[in-house]
Motif scaffolding. Sequence first.
Motif, PDB file in Angstrom:
ATOM      1  N   GLY A  34      10.470  70.539  21.320  1.00 14.13           N
ATOM      2  CA  GLY A  34      11.961  70.524  21.811  1.00 14.13           C
ATOM      3  C   GLY A  34      12.217  70.058  23.185  1.00 14.13           C
ATOM      4  O   GLY A  34      13.138  69.536  23.271  1.00 14.13           O
ATOM      5  N   TYR A  37      11.759  66.498  23.243  1.00 10.90           N
ATOM      6  CA  TYR A  37      13.081  66.094  22.529  1.00 10.90           C
ATOM      7  C   TYR A  37      14.109  66.089  23.526  1.00 10.90           C
ATOM      8  O   TYR A  37      14.951  65.029  23.602  1.00 10.90           O
ATOM      9  CB  TYR A  37      13.295  66.693  21.228  1.00 10.90           C
ATOM     10  CG  TYR A  37      14.551  66.654  20.700  1.00 10.90           C
ATOM     11  CD1 TYR A  37      15.069  65.552  20.035  1.00 10.90           C
ATOM     12  CD2 TYR A  37      15.743  67.396  20.881  1.00 10.90           C
ATOM     13  CE1 TYR A  37      16.361  65.169  19.737  1.00 10.90           C
ATOM     14  CE2 TYR A  37      17.209  67.512  20.587  1.00 10.90           C
ATOM     15  CZ  TYR A  37      17.449  66.008  19.842  1.00 10.90           C
ATOM     16  OH  TYR A  37      18.832  66.259  19.553  1.00 10.90           O
ATOM     17  N   SER A 100      20.033  66.272  12.402  1.00 14.53           N
ATOM     18  CA  SER A 100      20.469  66.102  13.786  1.00 14.53           C
ATOM     19  C   SER A 100      21.794  65.117  14.115  1.00 14.53           C
ATOM     20  O   SER A 100      22.500  65.429  14.638  1.00 14.53           O
ATOM     21  CB  SER A 100      19.056  65.491  14.644  1.00 14.53           C
ATOM     22  OG  SER A 100      19.492  65.494  16.013  1.00 14.53           O
ATOM     23  N   LEU A 123      18.331  71.952  17.923  1.00 14.25           N
ATOM     24  CA  LEU A 123      17.287  72.795  18.098  1.00 14.25           C
ATOM     25  C   LEU A 123      17.271  74.441  17.555  1.00 14.25           C
ATOM     26  O   LEU A 123      16.255  74.904  17.589  1.00 14.25           O
ATOM     27  CB  LEU A 123      17.127  73.142  19.889  1.00 14.25           C
ATOM     28  CG  LEU A 123      16.849  72.156  20.797  1.00 14.25           C
ATOM     29  CD1 LEU A 123      16.927  72.545  22.277  1.00 14.25           C
ATOM     30  CD2 LEU A 123      15.449  71.498  20.172  1.00 14.25           C
TER      31      LEU A 123
END
Length: 161
Positions: A34, A37, A100, A123
């Motif tokens: 995460g 990302y 997403s 997330l």
Amino acid sequence: MRRAINSLTKQPFAGLRSFVLKMARFSLVGLVSGGVYAIMTVFCIRQAGLDPKVASIAGYLVALPCNFFGHRQFTFFANGSLSLEALRFVFMHGVNIVISVVAFAILTDALGLAYRFGIIATLLIVPVFTFIVLNYWVFQNHKRELHSYLTSDWVGRQRKR
């Protein structure tokens, strides 16, 4: 008789312990992935000037390899076919990218919120979906030795009491 009853009533906690440990490992790998990302997504938006939805896809693609090997080796101790697991993993992440992008579209385009809310939504939503799919489909062939060891070790200690 009492030992048998105690063993039966306390044994489910061994499975709970194993599950909690798996969730902790999943969370650790997820935090690293995460972070990769989020950093990549922000970089693509601020430095490369990409649309937040496109930047989100770029962030996912950069985080994929560390995510796959982290979960395969550390979270699930998988020992199945590498190519089959990788194919299922990529498919699952294709679905994650759709989730997403839809989250970004709703939050940034429809509601007019800042892209940070899209990152936060991604997330929060994606890990729940990911854990379920990884655990029950992608990495079906977990190394049973770890679970067996944890369970038998715990049950063995209970029987000695």
